[in-house]
Design a protein around this motif. Structure first.
Motif, PDB file in Angstrom:
ATOM      1  N   SER A  57       0.846  -1.263   0.121  1.00  0.00           N
ATOM      2  CA  SER A  57       0.148  -0.018  -0.174  1.00  0.00           C
ATOM      3  C   SER A  57       0.826   1.195   0.041  1.00  0.00           C
ATOM      4  CB  SER A  57      -1.015   0.061   1.200  1.00  0.00           C
ATOM      5  OG  SER A  57      -0.141   0.106   2.377  1.00  0.00           O
ATOM      6  N   ILE A  58       2.190   1.105   0.227  1.00  0.00           N
ATOM      7  CA  ILE A  58       2.996   2.144   0.083  1.00  0.00           C
ATOM      8  C   ILE A  58       3.258   2.779  -1.229  1.00  0.00           C
ATOM      9  CG2 ILE A  58       5.293   2.946   0.730  1.00  0.00           C
ATOM     10  CD1 ILE A  58       5.460   0.928   3.021  1.00  0.00           C
ATOM     11  N   ALA A  59       3.070   4.124  -1.613  1.00  0.00           N
ATOM     12  CA  ALA A  59       3.177   4.539  -2.848  1.00  0.00           C
ATOM     13  C   ALA A  59       4.516   4.265  -3.325  1.00  0.00           C
ATOM     14  CB  ALA A  59       3.151   6.072  -2.864  1.00  0.00           C
ATOM     15  N   GLY A  60       4.501   3.880  -4.752  1.00  0.00           N
ATOM     16  CA  GLY A  60       5.746   3.439  -5.468  1.00  0.00           C
ATOM     17  C   GLY A  60       6.321   2.405  -5.116  1.00  0.00           C
ATOM     18  N   THR A  61       5.609   1.352  -4.328  1.00  0.00           N
ATOM     19  CA  THR A  61       6.119  -0.151  -4.228  1.00  0.00           C
ATOM     20  C   THR A  61       5.332  -1.067  -4.785  1.00  0.00           C
ATOM     21  OG1 THR A  61       4.942  -0.170  -2.035  1.00  0.00           O
ATOM     22  CG2 THR A  61       7.196   1.051  -1.992  1.00  0.00           C
ATOM     23  N   ARG A  62       5.907  -2.351  -4.678  1.00  0.00           N
ATOM     24  CA  ARG A  62       5.213  -3.753  -5.112  1.00  0.00           C
ATOM     25  C   ARG A  62       5.967  -4.726  -4.533  1.00  0.00           C
ATOM     26  NH1 ARG A  62       6.052  -4.289 -11.455  1.00  0.00           N
ATOM     27  NH2 ARG A  62       8.364  -4.683 -11.694  1.00  0.00           N
ATOM     28  N   PRO A  63       5.145  -5.710  -4.074  1.00  0.00           N
ATOM     29  CA  PRO A  63       5.860  -6.821  -3.676  1.00  0.00           C
ATOM     30  C   PRO A  63       6.515  -7.821  -4.982  1.00  0.00           C
ATOM     31  CG  PRO A  63       3.514  -7.215  -3.833  1.00  0.00           C
ATOM     32  CD  PRO A  63       3.495  -5.736  -3.901  1.00  0.00           C
ATOM     33  N   SER A  64       7.417  -8.549  -4.659  1.00  0.00           N
ATOM     34  CA  SER A  64       8.129  -9.186  -5.773  1.00  0.00           C
ATOM     35  C   SER A  64       7.259 -10.424  -6.017  1.00  0.00           C
ATOM     36  CB  SER A  64       9.706  -9.695  -5.103  1.00  0.00           C
ATOM     37  OG  SER A  64      10.057 -10.501  -6.167  1.00  0.00           O
ATOM     38  N   VAL A  65       7.058 -10.927  -7.014  1.00  0.00           N
ATOM     39  CA  VAL A  65       6.479 -12.134  -7.253  1.00  0.00           C
ATOM     40  C   VAL A  65       7.161 -13.484  -7.180  1.00  0.00           C
ATOM     41  CG1 VAL A  65       4.993 -10.809  -9.177  1.00  0.00           C
ATOM     42  CG2 VAL A  65       7.269 -12.049  -9.747  1.00  0.00           C
ATOM     43  N   ARG A  66       8.630 -13.171  -7.024  1.00  0.00           N
ATOM     44  CA  ARG A  66       9.622 -14.352  -6.668  1.00  0.00           C
ATOM     45  C   ARG A  66       9.589 -14.491  -5.196  1.00  0.00           C
ATOM     46  NH1 ARG A  66      14.650 -12.891 -10.942  1.00  0.00           N
ATOM     47  NH2 ARG A  66      13.424 -12.863 -12.571  1.00  0.00           N
ATOM     48  N   ASN A  67       9.695 -13.568  -4.417  1.00  0.00           N
ATOM     49  CA  ASN A  67      10.053 -14.078  -2.895  1.00  0.00           C
ATOM     50  C   ASN A  67       9.012 -12.900  -2.010  1.00  0.00           C
ATOM     51  OD1 ASN A  67      11.289 -11.633  -3.027  1.00  0.00           O
ATOM     52  ND2 ASN A  67      13.510 -12.484  -3.189  1.00  0.00           N
ATOM     53  N   GLY A  68       8.328 -12.300  -2.496  1.00  0.00           N
ATOM     54  CA  GLY A  68       7.400 -11.347  -1.724  1.00  0.00           C
ATOM     55  C   GLY A  68       8.079 -10.053  -0.985  1.00  0.00           C
ATOM     56  N   GLN A  69       9.401  -9.834  -1.411  1.00  0.00           N
ATOM     57  CA  GLN A  69      10.274  -8.726  -0.777  1.00  0.00           C
ATOM     58  C   GLN A  69       9.539  -7.424  -1.648  1.00  0.00           C
ATOM     59  OE1 GLN A  69      14.176  -9.663  -2.155  1.00  0.00           O
ATOM     60  NE2 GLN A  69      14.940  -9.808   0.097  1.00  0.00           N
ATOM     61  N   LEU A  70       9.477  -6.582  -0.655  1.00  0.00           N
ATOM     62  CA  LEU A  70       8.964  -5.281  -0.964  1.00  0.00           C
ATOM     63  C   LEU A  70      10.053  -4.643  -1.983  1.00  0.00           C
ATOM     64  CD1 LEU A  70       6.539  -3.144  -0.686  1.00  0.00           C
ATOM     65  CD2 LEU A  70       7.789  -2.039   0.975  1.00  0.00           C
ATOM     66  N   LEU A  71       9.616  -4.086  -3.275  1.00  0.00           N
ATOM     67  CA  LEU A  71      10.242  -3.474  -4.221  1.00  0.00           C
ATOM     68  C   LEU A  71      10.124  -2.067  -4.325  1.00  0.00           C
ATOM     69  CD1 LEU A  71      10.346  -6.422  -6.840  1.00  0.00           C
ATOM     70  CD2 LEU A  71      12.015  -5.882  -4.922  1.00  0.00           C
ATOM     71  N   VAL A  72      10.940  -1.251  -4.933  1.00  0.00           N
ATOM     72  CA  VAL A  72      10.859   0.129  -5.459  1.00  0.00           C
ATOM     73  C   VAL A  72      11.487   0.260  -6.811  1.00  0.00           C
ATOM     74  CG1 VAL A  72      10.489   1.305  -2.982  1.00  0.00           C
ATOM     75  CG2 VAL A  72      12.933   1.068  -4.243  1.00  0.00           C
ATOM     76  N   SER A  73      11.199   1.056  -7.632  1.00  0.00           N
ATOM     77  CA  SER A  73      11.893   1.317  -8.924  1.00  0.00           C
ATOM     78  C   SER A  73      13.178   2.181  -8.748  1.00  0.00           C
ATOM     79  CB  SER A  73      10.998   1.975  -9.949  1.00  0.00           C
ATOM     80  OG  SER A  73      11.550   2.238 -11.137  1.00  0.00           O
ATOM     81  N   ALA A  74      14.118   1.517  -9.460  1.00  0.00           N
ATOM     82  CA  ALA A  74      15.413   2.459  -9.383  1.00  0.00           C
ATOM     83  C   ALA A  74      15.364   3.352 -10.248  1.00  0.00           C
ATOM     84  CB  ALA A  74      16.507   1.348  -9.934  1.00  0.00           C
ATOM     85  N   GLY A  75      14.088   3.869 -10.930  1.00  0.00           N
ATOM     86  CA  GLY A  75      14.112   4.976 -11.685  1.00  0.00           C
ATOM     87  C   GLY A  75      14.061   4.648 -13.215  1.00  0.00           C
ATOM     88  N   LEU A  76      14.662   3.504 -13.593  1.00  0.00           N
ATOM     89  CA  LEU A  76      14.767   3.093 -15.066  1.00  0.00           C
ATOM     90  C   LEU A  76      14.110   1.641 -15.003  1.00  0.00           C
ATOM     91  CD1 LEU A  76      16.171   4.035 -17.572  1.00  0.00           C
ATOM     92  CD2 LEU A  76      18.200   2.710 -17.081  1.00  0.00           C
ATOM     93  N   PRO A  77      13.271   1.632 -15.923  1.00  0.00           N
ATOM     94  CA  PRO A  77      12.354   0.521 -16.029  1.00  0.00           C
ATOM     95  C   PRO A  77      13.325  -0.794 -16.598  1.00  0.00           C
ATOM     96  CG  PRO A  77      10.892   2.095 -16.795  1.00  0.00           C
ATOM     97  CD  PRO A  77      12.414   2.694 -16.463  1.00  0.00           C
TER      98      PRO A  77
END
Length: 361
Positions: A57-77
């Protein structure tokens, strides 16, 4: 493209205090027998129990589909894909500076710009450039109205030849995901930027940004010599620790508003400007000072809602690689020395080093 060192990109392997793991809602079921039929009903979490809260629910984050870790974008897709979906919260990424410091500097600015667009808190540290000057050079994000304007211009052309030429110009935008105007309001993960334009002052000032400019910080002497680190490294560690603790990124003092991410950007770490003599002297006074700093920083990050990108001069990258263990009997005295130094550093800086018997970054 600048070489990327992902050796330090090692997240903690789960655990009760691991902020990188998604918090799933407790779900149970009741089996009832009605008319010979069996039904299943999902239980709702009790009010106030915290059930149903998810880090995603934190803006700009999503859980990893591999291990559930919370991810943020590095700014370059493209870099997010290379990292397996994004940069995991609680980890740090080292970027080797290229010869003319072009691509590494651009990736560094993408990381900071993405934080502003997502409404994340920033901590920008440098010994060379004033952090305020770096913020003024961040690229402008591409918005929906830019795509629409391009397409409108294309459709207004009457000549088929002119239409074909214009379509070539606008074609690069057709597959780009849309983006909202306001920082923190976009549900998208990762954005695109126009490096030919600068981010507006209004957007830059919309987020909280901490600055650490070493020439301003070294005016005061340290209260105590800590852990054989250079003065610059010690001051930076204390600054990071203070922000993480006081603003609730480690959970000790919960954030009052909606949970947020702390993005830490450190420019050209290990250069002589940081007071590190590893590349300036035949017999450096603090041979492992940089490695100790990274080891303790990793301990700070892995137990907090923080993530970090660091650019490192190319001549120092090889010093950060540990040789492979060819067998269990291989002697690695330097490795044991680093472990002991890290333990002393953790005591001096009030940081948990994790209790590891070996370095695992």
């Amino acid at each position: 493209m600048a070489a990327l060192t992902t050796g330090f990109y090692a997240a903690s392997k789960g655990g009760a205090g691991d902020p990188t793991a998604t918090v799933a809602a407790a779900a149970g079921g009741d089996e009832t027998d009605s008319g010979g039929k069996c039904s299943f009903r999902r239980k709702s979490p009790a009010p106030g129990s915290g059930g149903g809260v998810r880090w995603r629910s934190i803006a700009g984050t999503r859980p990893s589909v591999r291990n559930g870790q919370l991810l943020v974008s590095a700014g370059l897709p493209a870099l997010d894909q290379l990292l397996g979906g994004g940069l995991a919260v609680g980890t740090l990424l080292l970027i080797e500076e290229d010869k003319y410091n072009i691509y590494s500097n651009l990736l560094f600015k993408y990381f900071l710009a993405e934080g502003i667009v997502c409404g994340h808190t920033l901590l920008l540290a440098s010994a060379k450039e004033d952090p305020d000057d770096i913020l003024q050079e961040l690229p402008e994000p591409l918005h929906d109205d830019k795509y629409k304007k391009e397409l409108d211009e294309v459709s207004s052309h009457k000549s088929q030849g002119e239409l074909d030429i214009s379509m070539k110009i606008a074609w690069r935008y057709q597959n780009l995901p849309k983006m909202e105007d306001g920082p923190g309001s976009s549900s998208r993960f990762g954005h695109y930027y126009d490096v030919s334009k600068r981010m507006s002052q209004e957007m830059i000032h919309s987020v909280k940004c901490h600055r650490f400019f070493l020439p301003e910080e070294i005016t005061s002497l340290p209260n105590v010599e800590s852990c054989a680190l250079t003065h610059g490294y010690t001051k930076l560690l204390h600054s990071i620790q203070r922000i993480i603790s006081e603003e609730g990124f480690n959970g000790s003092c919960p954030q009052k508003k909606q949970k947020n991410i702390l993005r830490i950007g450190i420019q050209s770490l290990g250069s002589p400007l940081w007071g590190d003599d590893i590349c300036c002297a035949d017999t450096p006074e603090h041979l492992h000072s940089l490695t100790k700093f990274l080891y303790v920083l990793r301990g700070l990050l892995r137990m907090s809602l923080s993530t970090c990108i660091i650019t490192v001069p190319s001549h120092l990258i090889q010093r950060l690689h540990l040789p492979p263990d060819l067998s269990d009997t291989v002697s690695r005295s330097s490795k044991r020395d680093l472990v002991e130094s890290a333990k002393q550093l953790s005591l001096g800086c009030s940081v948990m080093a994790g209790g590891k018997e070996h370095l695992d970054f």
